[in-house]
Design an enzyme around this catalytic site. Structure first.
Site, short mmCIF file in Angstrom:
data_model
loop_
_atom_site.label_atom_id
_atom_site.label_comp_id
_atom_site.label_asym_id
_atom_site.label_seq_id
_atom_site.Cartn_x
_atom_site.Cartn_y
_atom_site.Cartn_z
N ASP A 7 13.86 -9.46 -1.62
CA ASP A 7 13.57 -9.74 -0.02
C ASP A 7 14.37 -9.44 1.28
O ASP A 7 15.87 -9.77 1.42
CB ASP A 7 14.13 -11.33 -0.12
CG ASP A 7 13.28 -11.85 1.30
OD1 ASP A 7 12.70 -11.84 1.87
OD2 ASP A 7 13.17 -12.85 1.07
N ILE A 8 13.53 -8.39 1.62
CA ILE A 8 14.78 -8.15 3.03
C ILE A 8 14.89 -8.42 4.13
O ILE A 8 16.04 -7.95 4.61
CB ILE A 8 13.97 -6.44 3.72
CG1 ILE A 8 13.04 -7.68 4.20
CG2 ILE A 8 13.26 -6.45 2.77
CD1 ILE A 8 12.08 -5.50 5.46
N TYR A 60 2.69 -8.78 15.81
CA TYR A 60 2.50 -7.78 14.74
C TYR A 60 3.45 -6.96 15.46
O TYR A 60 5.16 -6.45 15.62
CB TYR A 60 1.07 -7.27 14.45
CG TYR A 60 1.48 -6.27 13.35
CD1 TYR A 60 3.29 -6.08 12.32
CD2 TYR A 60 1.28 -4.94 13.91
CE1 TYR A 60 2.60 -4.96 11.42
CE2 TYR A 60 1.50 -3.45 13.19
CZ TYR A 60 2.04 -3.66 12.30
OH TYR A 60 2.35 -2.56 11.11
N GLN A 83 1.31 -1.31 0.23
CA GLN A 83 -0.02 0.25 -0.16
C GLN A 83 0.53 1.06 -0.22
O GLN A 83 0.34 1.89 -1.02
CB GLN A 83 -0.93 -0.11 1.06
CG GLN A 83 -1.61 1.39 1.23
CD GLN A 83 -2.79 0.95 2.77
OE1 GLN A 83 -3.84 1.51 1.96
NE2 GLN A 83 -2.22 0.61 3.71
N THR A 133 5.36 1.34 13.92
CA THR A 133 3.75 1.14 14.17
C THR A 133 3.15 1.63 15.25
O THR A 133 3.56 1.53 16.28
CB THR A 133 3.36 -0.04 14.31
OG1 THR A 133 1.53 -0.37 14.77
CG2 THR A 133 3.79 -1.37 15.06
N ALA A 175 6.99 -4.98 5.51
CA ALA A 175 6.85 -5.64 6.36
C ALA A 175 5.94 -6.76 6.29
O ALA A 175 4.49 -7.23 5.60
CB ALA A 175 5.58 -4.23 7.05
N TYR A 176 5.64 -7.90 7.15
CA TYR A 176 4.38 -8.71 7.68
C TYR A 176 3.14 -8.04 8.46
O TYR A 176 3.69 -7.88 8.98
CB TYR A 176 4.58 -9.05 8.70
CG TYR A 176 3.70 -10.70 8.42
CD1 TYR A 176 3.97 -11.93 7.75
CD2 TYR A 176 3.05 -11.02 9.57
CE1 TYR A 176 3.01 -12.75 7.49
CE2 TYR A 176 2.25 -11.82 10.03
CZ TYR A 176 2.00 -12.64 8.49
OH TYR A 176 0.71 -13.67 8.45
N LYS A 190 7.54 -5.77 15.37
CA LYS A 190 8.01 -3.85 14.86
C LYS A 190 8.61 -3.99 16.20
O LYS A 190 9.97 -3.18 15.09
CB LYS A 190 6.55 -3.44 14.65
CG LYS A 190 5.83 -3.85 13.37
CD LYS A 190 6.12 -4.26 12.36
CE LYS A 190 6.02 -2.30 11.26
NZ LYS A 190 7.06 -2.74 10.26
N TRP A 243 -3.05 2.93 12.02
CA TRP A 243 -4.60 3.12 10.81
C TRP A 243 -5.01 3.48 9.40
O TRP A 243 -4.78 3.89 8.84
CB TRP A 243 -5.38 3.67 11.00
CG TRP A 243 -6.40 2.86 12.83
CD1 TRP A 243 -4.81 2.86 13.59
CD2 TRP A 243 -7.68 3.65 13.25
NE1 TRP A 243 -6.09 2.17 14.56
CE2 TRP A 243 -7.43 3.19 14.94
CE3 TRP A 243 -8.74 4.30 13.44
CZ2 TRP A 243 -7.92 3.39 15.23
CZ3 TRP A 243 -9.88 3.75 13.86
CH2 TRP A 243 -9.80 3.52 14.85
#
Ligand SMILES: NC(=O)c1ccc[n+]([C@@H]2O[C@H](COP(=O)([O-])OP(=O)(O)OC[C@H]3O[C@@H](n4cnc5c(N)ncnc54)[C@H](OP(=O)(O)O)[C@@H]3O)[C@@H](O)[C@H]2O)c1
Length: 288
Positions: free
Chosen positions: A38-39, A127, A12, A103, A62-63, A131, A152
């Site tokens: 691929d990080i 998550y 996104q 996040t 990110a996942y 992070k 968000w």
């Protein structure tokens, strides 16, 4: 020319950067998909960094599947923690400034006033924990970094709350949305613009920053405004978190205090309603 490497171009946020790139004549962008870069693969990262001399790397990878992460612990850690660590190590080796996106989920949501960058972190789920480990690895490795925590995220691209609400409104007569989780919706393109402003400023005020659109609302209020804009007749019910159980616990209150980024870097932050109207109108144009 400022040379910038952007990871996860199809995510996104990555797509927002691609959309903005033509407006920034002074920046030369190199965009990589997750398969091109691929990080979690050190050799691939070093290959990408070695191929160009980059000034900045913006990490959009990110996942992000918050609920699935509760089961996929290893994979979430690999991408969100180890991936960030490997990128930081390459940034150090190749003298690149890392701009990493993090996040609001690093906080537990028990606060009653907006979170400051230095507030104590205490993630509730996998998550957020992974992070946070990514942030800590960057802090340990680098001096020249920006970690931008946001919340968000939504946009014209990918899957997000706005698009889910618009889809569900077409499929259902009635919808329940939680009214007891408060946060700050953020248009991913506003965030991308803020990051590009940081790059153009060439500032050395490195560190952690919070960025979300202005305003504090619940998911219910967000949905209400989406349906007002779309003129949907779906019956919207305010429900409580306990009525909508999810594998991952979400913070109840995740407002980020954005004073630091406004004050120190002079970044102007749009109100969430103004940005939502913009995205909605862009989605309408895409439909035509
Ligand atoms: N979405 C939110 O509500 C939200 C809120 C707060 C913070 N954030 C943070 O904002 C950032 C951007 O989120 P987003 O909404 O743009 O996420 P997104 O749409 O889910 O995109 C994530 C991207 O990461 C890529 N990726 C996954 N594993 C990778 C790997 N090992 N190597 C390289 N790329 C990999 C994915 O690749 P594929 O294209 O192959 O799937 C995808 O393109 C993330 O750091 C996220 O943690 C998001």
């Amino acid at each position: 020319m400022i040379r910038v490497l952007v990871t996860a171009k199809n995510g996104q946020l990555g797509q927002c950067f691609q959309n903005l790139a033509p407006q920034y004549a002074d920046i030369e962008f190199v965009f990589k998909t997750s398969s091109e870069l691929d990080i979690t693969n050190k050799a691939k990262i070093e290959g990408a960094f070695g191929s160009h001399s980059f000034d900045y790397c913006i990490n959009c990878a990110a996942y992000t599947a918050v609920d699935k992460a509760e089961e996929a612990i290893e994979l979430a850690d690999k991408v969100n923690h180890i991936g960030a660590k490997l990128l930081a190590e390459s940034c150090k080796k190749f003298n690149v400034t890392l701009i990493h996106v993090s996040t609001d989920f690093v906080f537990d949501g028990k606060a009653t006033v907006p979170y400051l960058e230095g507030d104590i972190t205490n993630p509730l789920g996998v998550y957020g924990k992974t992070k946070l480990k990514g942030e800590q690895a960057i802090l340990k490795t680098l001096k020249h970094y920006f970690i931008i925590r946001t919340s968000w995220l939504y946009s014209e691209y990918g899957n997000n709350f706005l698009k889910t609400m618009l889809r569900l409104a077409e499929q259902r007569d009635e919808l329940g949305v939680v009214g007891d989780q408060v946060g700050g919706p953020t248009y991913a393109k506003d965030l991308a613009e803020a990051i590009l402003q940081i790059i153009e400023l060439k500032t050395t005020h490195y560190g952690i920053y919070h960025y979300s659109n202005e305003g504090e609302i619940s998911w219910y209020e967000f949905a209400k405004e989406i349906f007002r804009l779309s003129g949907s007749s779906v019956k919207l019910n305010k429900i409580e978190t306990k009525d909508y159980p999810t594998p991952a616990i979400r913070p109840k209150y995740s407002i980020l205090n954005t004073d630091k980024i406004s004050r120190l870097l002079s970044i102007k932050i749009p109100n969430w309603k103004v940005s939502l109207e913009k995205v909605y109108s862009n989605l309408l144009k895409q439909k035509v």
